[in-house]
Design a protein around this motif. Structure first.
Motif, PDB file in Angstrom:
ATOM      1  N   LEU A 170     -49.959 -46.039 -40.913  1.00  0.00           N
ATOM      2  CA  LEU A 170     -49.433 -47.317 -41.277  1.00  0.00           C
ATOM      3  C   LEU A 170     -48.800 -48.286 -40.338  1.00  0.00           C
ATOM      4  O   LEU A 170     -49.061 -49.723 -40.545  1.00  0.00           O
ATOM      5  CB  LEU A 170     -48.607 -46.893 -42.561  1.00  0.00           C
ATOM      6  N   LEU A 171     -48.023 -47.664 -39.557  1.00  0.00           N
ATOM      7  CA  LEU A 171     -47.406 -48.712 -38.687  1.00  0.00           C
ATOM      8  C   LEU A 171     -48.260 -49.297 -37.723  1.00  0.00           C
ATOM      9  O   LEU A 171     -48.149 -50.620 -37.570  1.00  0.00           O
ATOM     10  CB  LEU A 171     -46.280 -47.795 -37.737  1.00  0.00           C
ATOM     11  N   GLU A 172     -49.614 -48.812 -37.370  1.00  0.00           N
ATOM     12  CA  GLU A 172     -50.356 -49.461 -36.519  1.00  0.00           C
ATOM     13  C   GLU A 172     -51.106 -50.620 -37.374  1.00  0.00           C
ATOM     14  O   GLU A 172     -51.358 -51.594 -37.040  1.00  0.00           O
ATOM     15  CB  GLU A 172     -51.455 -48.357 -36.229  1.00  0.00           C
ATOM     16  N   GLN A 173     -51.556 -50.081 -38.589  1.00  0.00           N
ATOM     17  CA  GLN A 173     -52.234 -51.106 -39.454  1.00  0.00           C
ATOM     18  C   GLN A 173     -51.148 -52.593 -39.842  1.00  0.00           C
ATOM     19  O   GLN A 173     -51.719 -53.608 -39.727  1.00  0.00           O
ATOM     20  CB  GLN A 173     -52.438 -50.582 -40.892  1.00  0.00           C
ATOM     21  N   ALA A 174     -49.993 -52.349 -40.110  1.00  0.00           N
ATOM     22  CA  ALA A 174     -48.994 -53.292 -40.423  1.00  0.00           C
ATOM     23  C   ALA A 174     -48.778 -54.100 -39.025  1.00  0.00           C
ATOM     24  O   ALA A 174     -48.545 -55.295 -39.333  1.00  0.00           O
ATOM     25  CB  ALA A 174     -47.581 -52.565 -40.834  1.00  0.00           C
ATOM     26  N   THR A 175     -48.791 -53.580 -37.948  1.00  0.00           N
ATOM     27  CA  THR A 175     -48.720 -54.406 -36.742  1.00  0.00           C
ATOM     28  C   THR A 175     -49.880 -55.302 -36.682  1.00  0.00           C
ATOM     29  O   THR A 175     -49.854 -56.651 -35.928  1.00  0.00           O
ATOM     30  CB  THR A 175     -48.450 -53.784 -35.452  1.00  0.00           C
ATOM     31  N   GLN A 176     -51.079 -55.022 -37.353  1.00  0.00           N
ATOM     32  CA  GLN A 176     -52.378 -55.959 -37.159  1.00  0.00           C
ATOM     33  C   GLN A 176     -52.227 -57.073 -38.273  1.00  0.00           C
ATOM     34  O   GLN A 176     -53.114 -57.972 -38.169  1.00  0.00           O
ATOM     35  CB  GLN A 176     -53.519 -54.949 -37.297  1.00  0.00           C
ATOM     36  N   ILE A 177     -51.406 -56.873 -39.186  1.00  0.00           N
ATOM     37  CA  ILE A 177     -51.263 -57.967 -40.253  1.00  0.00           C
ATOM     38  C   ILE A 177     -50.279 -58.796 -40.132  1.00  0.00           C
ATOM     39  O   ILE A 177     -49.108 -58.389 -40.126  1.00  0.00           O
ATOM     40  CB  ILE A 177     -51.318 -57.152 -41.711  1.00  0.00           C
ATOM     41  N   ASP A 178     -50.349 -59.912 -39.905  1.00  0.00           N
ATOM     42  CA  ASP A 178     -49.239 -60.968 -39.566  1.00  0.00           C
ATOM     43  C   ASP A 178     -48.656 -61.660 -40.944  1.00  0.00           C
ATOM     44  O   ASP A 178     -47.882 -62.299 -40.861  1.00  0.00           O
ATOM     45  CB  ASP A 178     -49.705 -62.146 -38.698  1.00  0.00           C
ATOM     46  N   LYS A 179     -49.349 -61.122 -42.051  1.00  0.00           N
ATOM     47  CA  LYS A 179     -48.882 -61.830 -43.383  1.00  0.00           C
ATOM     48  C   LYS A 179     -47.891 -60.861 -44.122  1.00  0.00           C
ATOM     49  O   LYS A 179     -47.849 -61.046 -45.222  1.00  0.00           O
ATOM     50  CB  LYS A 179     -50.145 -62.473 -44.070  1.00  0.00           C
ATOM     51  N   ILE A 180     -47.157 -60.084 -43.612  1.00  0.00           N
ATOM     52  CA  ILE A 180     -46.404 -58.823 -44.232  1.00  0.00           C
ATOM     53  C   ILE A 180     -44.958 -59.747 -43.888  1.00  0.00           C
ATOM     54  O   ILE A 180     -44.618 -60.025 -42.873  1.00  0.00           O
ATOM     55  CB  ILE A 180     -46.414 -57.660 -43.531  1.00  0.00           C
ATOM     56  N   ASN A 181     -44.210 -59.912 -45.116  1.00  0.00           N
ATOM     57  CA  ASN A 181     -43.221 -60.793 -45.079  1.00  0.00           C
ATOM     58  C   ASN A 181     -41.782 -59.901 -44.752  1.00  0.00           C
ATOM     59  O   ASN A 181     -40.561 -60.117 -45.384  1.00  0.00           O
ATOM     60  CB  ASN A 181     -42.918 -61.354 -46.436  1.00  0.00           C
ATOM     61  N   LEU A 182     -41.859 -58.841 -44.014  1.00  0.00           N
ATOM     62  CA  LEU A 182     -40.850 -57.894 -43.667  1.00  0.00           C
ATOM     63  C   LEU A 182     -41.133 -57.198 -42.406  1.00  0.00           C
ATOM     64  O   LEU A 182     -42.237 -57.062 -42.058  1.00  0.00           O
ATOM     65  CB  LEU A 182     -40.309 -57.094 -44.549  1.00  0.00           C
ATOM     66  N   SER A 184     -41.036 -57.822 -52.715  1.00  0.00           N
ATOM     67  CA  SER A 184     -40.515 -58.281 -53.885  1.00  0.00           C
ATOM     68  C   SER A 184     -39.052 -57.886 -53.859  1.00  0.00           C
ATOM     69  O   SER A 184     -38.205 -58.672 -54.699  1.00  0.00           O
ATOM     70  CB  SER A 184     -41.205 -57.550 -55.028  1.00  0.00           C
ATOM     71  N   GLY A 185     -38.692 -56.851 -53.409  1.00  0.00           N
ATOM     72  CA  GLY A 185     -37.130 -56.410 -53.400  1.00  0.00           C
ATOM     73  C   GLY A 185     -36.355 -57.014 -52.297  1.00  0.00           C
ATOM     74  O   GLY A 185     -34.986 -56.966 -52.332  1.00  0.00           O
ATOM     75  N   ASN A 186     -36.917 -57.953 -51.588  1.00  0.00           N
ATOM     76  CA  ASN A 186     -36.368 -58.715 -50.642  1.00  0.00           C
ATOM     77  C   ASN A 186     -35.796 -57.913 -49.320  1.00  0.00           C
ATOM     78  O   ASN A 186     -34.703 -58.019 -48.979  1.00  0.00           O
ATOM     79  CB  ASN A 186     -35.077 -59.512 -50.980  1.00  0.00           C
ATOM     80  N   ALA A 187     -36.408 -56.701 -49.180  1.00  0.00           N
ATOM     81  CA  ALA A 187     -36.007 -55.897 -48.189  1.00  0.00           C
ATOM     82  C   ALA A 187     -36.299 -56.706 -46.663  1.00  0.00           C
ATOM     83  O   ALA A 187     -36.997 -57.396 -46.718  1.00  0.00           O
ATOM     84  CB  ALA A 187     -36.943 -54.488 -48.191  1.00  0.00           C
ATOM     85  N   ASP A 188     -35.280 -56.169 -45.867  1.00  0.00           N
ATOM     86  CA  ASP A 188     -35.311 -56.654 -44.711  1.00  0.00           C
ATOM     87  C   ASP A 188     -36.117 -55.883 -43.776  1.00  0.00           C
ATOM     88  O   ASP A 188     -36.883 -56.368 -42.882  1.00  0.00           O
ATOM     89  CB  ASP A 188     -33.886 -56.754 -43.749  1.00  0.00           C
ATOM     90  N   ILE A 189     -36.385 -54.579 -44.111  1.00  0.00           N
ATOM     91  CA  ILE A 189     -36.930 -53.524 -43.297  1.00  0.00           C
ATOM     92  C   ILE A 189     -37.771 -52.495 -44.054  1.00  0.00           C
ATOM     93  O   ILE A 189     -37.129 -52.124 -45.019  1.00  0.00           O
ATOM     94  CB  ILE A 189     -35.801 -52.804 -42.237  1.00  0.00           C
ATOM     95  N   PHE A 190     -38.892 -52.201 -43.665  1.00  0.00           N
ATOM     96  CA  PHE A 190     -39.609 -51.300 -44.242  1.00  0.00           C
ATOM     97  C   PHE A 190     -39.945 -50.188 -43.219  1.00  0.00           C
ATOM     98  O   PHE A 190     -40.404 -50.201 -42.164  1.00  0.00           O
ATOM     99  CB  PHE A 190     -41.038 -51.573 -44.478  1.00  0.00           C
ATOM    100  N   LEU A 191     -39.301 -48.855 -43.712  1.00  0.00           N
ATOM    101  CA  LEU A 191     -39.330 -47.619 -42.699  1.00  0.00           C
ATOM    102  C   LEU A 191     -40.282 -46.912 -43.192  1.00  0.00           C
ATOM    103  O   LEU A 191     -40.447 -46.412 -44.304  1.00  0.00           O
ATOM    104  CB  LEU A 191     -37.833 -47.039 -42.854  1.00  0.00           C
ATOM    105  N   THR A 192     -41.343 -46.371 -42.336  1.00  0.00           N
ATOM    106  CA  THR A 192     -42.158 -45.326 -42.418  1.00  0.00           C
ATOM    107  C   THR A 192     -42.369 -44.450 -41.053  1.00  0.00           C
ATOM    108  O   THR A 192     -42.259 -44.851 -40.002  1.00  0.00           O
ATOM    109  CB  THR A 192     -43.528 -46.218 -42.725  1.00  0.00           C
ATOM    110  N   SER A 193     -42.579 -43.306 -41.323  1.00  0.00           N
ATOM    111  CA  SER A 193     -42.863 -42.296 -40.215  1.00  0.00           C
ATOM    112  C   SER A 193     -44.429 -42.109 -40.150  1.00  0.00           C
ATOM    113  O   SER A 193     -44.851 -41.326 -39.336  1.00  0.00           O
ATOM    114  CB  SER A 193     -42.203 -41.134 -40.164  1.00  0.00           C
ATOM    115  N   ASP A 194     -45.130 -42.881 -40.830  1.00  0.00           N
ATOM    116  CA  ASP A 194     -46.513 -42.811 -40.928  1.00  0.00           C
ATOM    117  C   ASP A 194     -47.279 -43.699 -39.893  1.00  0.00           C
ATOM    118  O   ASP A 194     -47.142 -44.994 -39.942  1.00  0.00           O
ATOM    119  CB  ASP A 194     -47.152 -43.377 -42.049  1.00  0.00           C
TER     120      ASP A 194
END
Length: 144
Positions: free
Chosen positions: A120-132, A107-117
């Protein structure tokens, strides 16, 4: 560059620095925070991040992180749009807080979402509908 830092990033400098990966991530996060003073870097934060910080039991750490988070350029307010998007992300496998963070970052139009979790990184790579891009802070070493 518009960057969203999740709670794991803000906590990283307080973690045990004897592990090389943790120390490198900590130094990278500190570098990123320092570079938010540059005009081409923008820190996107959210009410959900502030809520997490407010629940830190260690007073000194909580106060330090609240002061730090007050430097964010833009704080996304949690509204119906973000809550609805978080519900979609939750159905895709993310936990509630991670889903809210990503919804706010989008919603904030971030280009990059940073996490050291790592989870979460593994889960996010499995979801192709994340817009950043959801990446570890060490991503910056590749960019530079």
């Amino acid at each position: 560059m518009r960057i969203y830092l999740d709670m794991s990033c803000l906590n990283r400098p307080f973690d045990d620095q004897t592990q090389l990966r943790i120390r490198l991530e900590s130094e990278t996060i500190i570098f990123i925070l320092q570079n938010f003073n540059l005009p081409q870097w923008e820190w996107i934060s959210s009410e959900i991040l502030q809520l997490e910080i407010e629940h830190i039991p260690v007073v000194e750490m909580r106060e330090h992180l609240l002061l730090l988070a007050s430097r964010a350029h833009h704080v996304v307010r949690l509204q119906q749009k973000e809550a609805k998007r978080a519900q979609q992300l939750k159905r895709m496998g993310l936990n509630a807080f991670d889903a809210l963070h990503i919804a706010c970052a989008e919603s904030g139009n971030a280009d990059i979402f940073l996490t050291s979790d790592q989870k979460l990184l593994e889960q996010a790579t499995q979801i192709d509908k994340i817009n950043l891009s959801v990446v570890n802070p060490l991503w910056l070493l590749e960019v530079l």
